[in-house]
Enzyme design. Sequence first.
Site, mmCIF file in Angstrom:
data_model
loop_
_atom_site.group_PDB
_atom_site.id
_atom_site.type_symbol
_atom_site.label_atom_id
_atom_site.label_comp_id
_atom_site.label_asym_id
_atom_site.label_seq_id
_atom_site.Cartn_x
_atom_site.Cartn_y
_atom_site.Cartn_z
ATOM 1 N N ASP A 1 0.855 -1.192 0.000
ATOM 2 C CA ASP A 1 0.000 0.000 0.000
ATOM 3 C C ASP A 1 0.892 1.243 0.000
ATOM 4 O O ASP A 1 2.113 1.148 0.080
ATOM 5 C CB ASP A 1 -0.933 -0.003 1.232
ATOM 6 C CG ASP A 1 -0.152 0.113 2.549
ATOM 7 O OD1 ASP A 1 0.964 -0.448 2.631
ATOM 8 O OD2 ASP A 1 -0.648 0.753 3.496
ATOM 9 N N GLU B 1 2.157 -10.054 0.778
ATOM 10 C CA GLU B 1 2.485 -8.640 0.653
ATOM 11 C C GLU B 1 3.982 -8.487 0.919
ATOM 12 O O GLU B 1 4.646 -9.422 1.382
ATOM 13 C CB GLU B 1 1.663 -7.794 1.648
ATOM 14 C CG GLU B 1 1.765 -6.298 1.376
ATOM 15 C CD GLU B 1 0.669 -5.458 2.039
ATOM 16 O OE1 GLU B 1 -0.161 -6.028 2.770
ATOM 17 O OE2 GLU B 1 0.657 -4.232 1.805
ATOM 18 N N ASP C 1 1.219 -17.813 -4.161
ATOM 19 C CA ASP C 1 1.820 -16.714 -4.918
ATOM 20 C C ASP C 1 0.714 -16.017 -5.702
ATOM 21 O O ASP C 1 0.606 -16.151 -6.918
ATOM 22 C CB ASP C 1 2.915 -17.243 -5.845
ATOM 23 C CG ASP C 1 3.710 -16.099 -6.478
ATOM 24 O OD1 ASP C 1 3.486 -14.927 -6.090
ATOM 25 O OD2 ASP C 1 4.540 -16.377 -7.360
HETATM 26 O O1 G3I Z 1 -0.708 -10.102 18.901
HETATM 27 C C1 G3I Z 1 -1.059 -11.385 18.419
HETATM 28 C C2 G3I Z 1 -0.235 -12.426 19.103
HETATM 29 O O2 G3I Z 1 -0.521 -12.410 20.468
HETATM 30 C C3 G3I Z 1 -0.511 -13.789 18.480
HETATM 31 O O3 G3I Z 1 0.355 -14.736 19.017
HETATM 32 C C4 G3I Z 1 -0.296 -13.720 16.981
HETATM 33 C C5 G3I Z 1 -0.641 -15.008 16.292
HETATM 34 O O4 G3I Z 1 -1.937 -15.042 15.834
HETATM 35 O O5 G3I Z 1 -1.105 -12.711 16.439
HETATM 36 C C6 G3I Z 1 -0.763 -11.446 16.941
HETATM 37 O O6 G3I Z 1 -1.475 -10.430 16.317
HETATM 38 C C7 G3I Z 1 -1.183 -10.235 14.963
HETATM 39 C C8 G3I Z 1 -0.501 -8.891 14.803
HETATM 40 O O7 G3I Z 1 -0.299 -8.665 13.456
HETATM 41 C C9 G3I Z 1 0.855 -8.799 15.512
HETATM 42 O O8 G3I Z 1 1.827 -9.635 14.915
HETATM 43 C C10 G3I Z 1 -2.491 -10.276 14.214
HETATM 44 O O9 G3I Z 1 -3.045 -11.571 14.253
HETATM 45 C C11 G3I Z 1 -2.267 -9.880 12.792
HETATM 46 O O10 G3I Z 1 -3.511 -9.737 12.143
HETATM 47 C C12 G3I Z 1 -1.487 -8.594 12.710
HETATM 48 O O11 G3I Z 1 -1.135 -8.446 11.383
HETATM 49 C C13 G3I Z 1 -0.626 -7.181 11.000
HETATM 50 C C14 G3I Z 1 -1.429 -6.679 9.810
HETATM 51 O O12 G3I Z 1 -0.846 -5.500 9.317
HETATM 52 C C15 G3I Z 1 -2.880 -6.407 10.142
HETATM 53 O O13 G3I Z 1 -2.996 -5.336 11.021
HETATM 54 C C16 G3I Z 1 0.831 -7.400 10.607
HETATM 55 O O14 G3I Z 1 1.616 -7.708 11.759
HETATM 56 C C17 G3I Z 1 1.369 -6.159 9.933
HETATM 57 O O15 G3I Z 1 2.648 -6.458 9.421
HETATM 58 C C18 G3I Z 1 0.454 -5.721 8.815
HETATM 59 O O16 G3I Z 1 0.929 -4.525 8.307
HETATM 60 C C19 G3I Z 1 0.328 -4.030 7.126
HETATM 61 C C20 G3I Z 1 -0.207 -2.651 7.443
HETATM 62 O O17 G3I Z 1 -1.296 -2.775 8.320
HETATM 63 C C21 G3I Z 1 -0.605 -1.890 6.191
HETATM 64 N N1 G3I Z 1 0.459 -1.914 5.223
HETATM 65 C C22 G3I Z 1 0.874 -3.230 4.853
HETATM 66 C C23 G3I Z 1 1.404 -3.997 6.044
HETATM 67 C C24 G3I Z 1 1.912 -5.375 5.677
HETATM 68 O O18 G3I Z 1 0.918 -6.305 5.398
HETATM 69 O O1 9MR Z 2 -3.959 -3.669 0.109
HETATM 70 C C1 9MR Z 2 -4.084 -3.650 1.518
HETATM 71 C C2 9MR Z 2 -2.802 -4.117 2.174
HETATM 72 O O2 9MR Z 2 -1.751 -3.242 1.866
HETATM 73 C C3 9MR Z 2 -2.991 -4.279 3.675
HETATM 74 O O3 9MR Z 2 -1.870 -4.868 4.274
HETATM 75 C C4 9MR Z 2 -4.185 -5.164 3.943
HETATM 76 C C5 9MR Z 2 -4.459 -5.335 5.426
HETATM 77 O O4 9MR Z 2 -4.698 -4.142 6.061
HETATM 78 O O5 9MR Z 2 -5.331 -4.631 3.326
HETATM 79 C C6 9MR Z 2 -5.210 -4.546 1.930
HETATM 80 O O6 9MR Z 2 -6.401 -4.023 1.417
HETATM 81 C C7 9MR Z 2 -7.456 -4.944 1.383
HETATM 82 C C8 9MR Z 2 -8.506 -4.538 2.394
HETATM 83 O O7 9MR Z 2 -7.995 -4.601 3.715
HETATM 84 C C9 9MR Z 2 -9.722 -5.462 2.273
HETATM 85 N N1 9MR Z 2 -10.209 -5.486 0.897
HETATM 86 C C10 9MR Z 2 -9.211 -5.920 -0.066
HETATM 87 C C11 9MR Z 2 -7.993 -5.017 -0.036
HETATM 88 C C12 9MR Z 2 -6.901 -5.536 -0.974
HETATM 89 O O8 9MR Z 2 -7.280 -5.582 -2.262
#
Ligand code: G3I
Ligand code: 9MR
Length: 578
Positions: free
Chosen positions: A184, A554, A545
């Site tokens: 993103d 991502e 993939d």
């Molecule tokens: O905190 C719990 C932990 O207690 C548990 O053991 C573990 C296993 O299920 O989950 C942990 O929570 C996770 C959290 O990340 C911390 O690692 C959540 O399930 C998981 O949904 C969360 O995912 C994050 C995701 O965003 C959704 O918010 C990722 O770490 C994070 O790297 C990712 O970051 C995104 C940005 O929001 C938007 N840009 C892209 C980026 C990469 O995907």
């Molecule tokens: O493209 C978004 C990605 O960069 C984020 O990590 C992800 C989780 O926050 O969300 C993606 O966007 C999705 C949205 O959350 C749900 N609808 C589909 C989007 C991707 O096409």
Amino acid sequence: MDRRSALKLLSISAASAGIIGAERLVRHHPKAPEPPAVALNQAGYLPQNRKIATVPAQLAASPFGLRDETTGQTVFRGTVGSPVRDQCSGDRVAAADFSPFQQPGRYRLATASGESGPFVIGADAYREPLRLAMRAYYGQRCGCAVDLGGGYRHPACHSDGAFHPTSGRSGVVANHGGWHDAGDYGRYVVNSGITVGTLLWAWELYPQALRGINLGIPESGGKLPDYLAEVRWNLEWMLSMQDADGGVWHKQTSEKFCRFVMPQDDRMTSYIVGIGSPPYKSTCATADLAAVAAIAARCYGEYDADFAQRCLAASRGAWAWAVAHPDVMFLNPPGIATGPYEDRDGRDEILWASGELWRTTGEPAYRDAFLSESKALPVATYVWTPSWPSVAALGYWTVAMSGRPGSDAVRDQVVARTAQDTEFLLARARASGYGQTLAPPDYIWGSNGMAANQSLLLMVSDHFQPNAEACEAALNNLHYILGRNCFGVSWVTQVGYNPFQHPHHRPSAADGIAAPWPGLMSGGPNASNLVDAVEPQPPMRMWVDQQYAYWMNEVAINWNAPLVFLLAGANAGALSTS
Ligand code: G3I
Ligand code: 9MR
Ligand code: ZN
């Protein structure tokens, strides 16, 4: 219920949980469990290190050979080892060990039933992967024309900046740069924090691998080495997120994720987003900036004293704010749907900031703060693989590396704990059929980043107390990421003979070029975000993939950073064991 309707049902519940659109789940699921013919590091191996490929268990006790790619001659013969069941993938596999062979060149590994693509043995095997992984940050630049060559380019983007009402301010803001976070176009201070911290640590620990690196960036040839110039691009944006009172706003993004367009075609306003009420800024963002600006003050001083001073002043101000506001946690405010990077605990970020400031300045105020904050965060629990929400280990390690008076007792504890962590990880590597140090519960969002961060832990451990097996295990995770895994895929774009092709990365999807942007690491298998219910498979297999699969495929700046760290260590000779 038949399988199709079962899948449909599960996919609907996943969709309602916001994970993915229902129709796509039914179409794609992870590959059937079958190990690749030969799984090895497709970028190759350093001559002096161990070299082990994973092959299917049926080949146990059969001969294998290494063929010279130019002459076709078999230059090494060996026998495949005994079968093992790999816990993370469920695969039955065996090892083809060609460690004794050290002759630089280009080879394929051939077994009774298949062969690998060509790979290199040589001291420079990881030179280009390092350059690509670091240059990928240039590709992520916001607010700047980018040209990586080969058509991978875009003009300046996201010039429409403004304060969101939740920031406590209003009006327009100039684009201060920074890196797009991932697939993103958002910019998030918390994730920038661990990213910049990791990259600057690599600079401090492995300068010989990074000083001369040519990234082909607009600043090349200037007063900063390219590596530091690239990191500064993001630091400048982070500094711009600091308010006059020292606090740092959490993120700068549009209100929602844009479609799969090039950055210049995303015309949504890039808002500085706050928590919606006083004090508007967040603890974790502020403390993370304090930590990395303190590191920057150490790294940039020799090249640009003014910038280093500016960083130190920003760090001090941010630290004071964070200490005064230790519990301001960010959640997406109404109307904002981009990444939250929400963290429920700011104590580890503050600890890290205090540790870096103590190390940089030696001042008693930071020492005392660190020592008192550390009481709530015991070394035995908190010194472990770092990740964006958990940075206590970085605080402890930096103090242990500081040599500051008063840090000896902490250092002893931290070194001992890191050595114990190392033993845990080594036990996993020994038991694994693919050699990596991830255990089944580690297969969460960004597991490849976790693997690279486990290597970082092993490398810090070796830095404290030389440990050849830790070095080999750190490299094992690199081998895993670059092809020695249950898919036989390299999880870094344009590295190796079978790199993944469809990252969830908007420029890669929208640029009209088949191959994705170079040097980007996939988040990797994720068995913990609900969709695993669709087609239950062992955790390492929970990856596809596919571009839509943002929770598995991502790319992100915080995952590339420990990869750069690992490659820097490898290139610096820090991981060579004989
Ligand atoms: O905190 C719990 C932990 O207690 C548990 O053991 C573990 C296993 O299920 O989950 C942990 O929570 C996770 C959290 O990340 C911390 O690692 C959540 O399930 C998981 O949904 C969360 O995912 C994050 C995701 O965003 C959704 O918010 C990722 O770490 C994070 O790297 C990712 O970051 C995104 C940005 O929001 C938007 N840009 C892209 C980026 C990469 O995907
Ligand atoms: O493209 C978004 C990605 O960069 C984020 O990590 C992800 C989780 O926050 O969300 C993606 O966007 C999705 C949205 O959350 C749900 N609808 C589909 C989007 C991707 O096409
Ligand atoms: Zn941009």
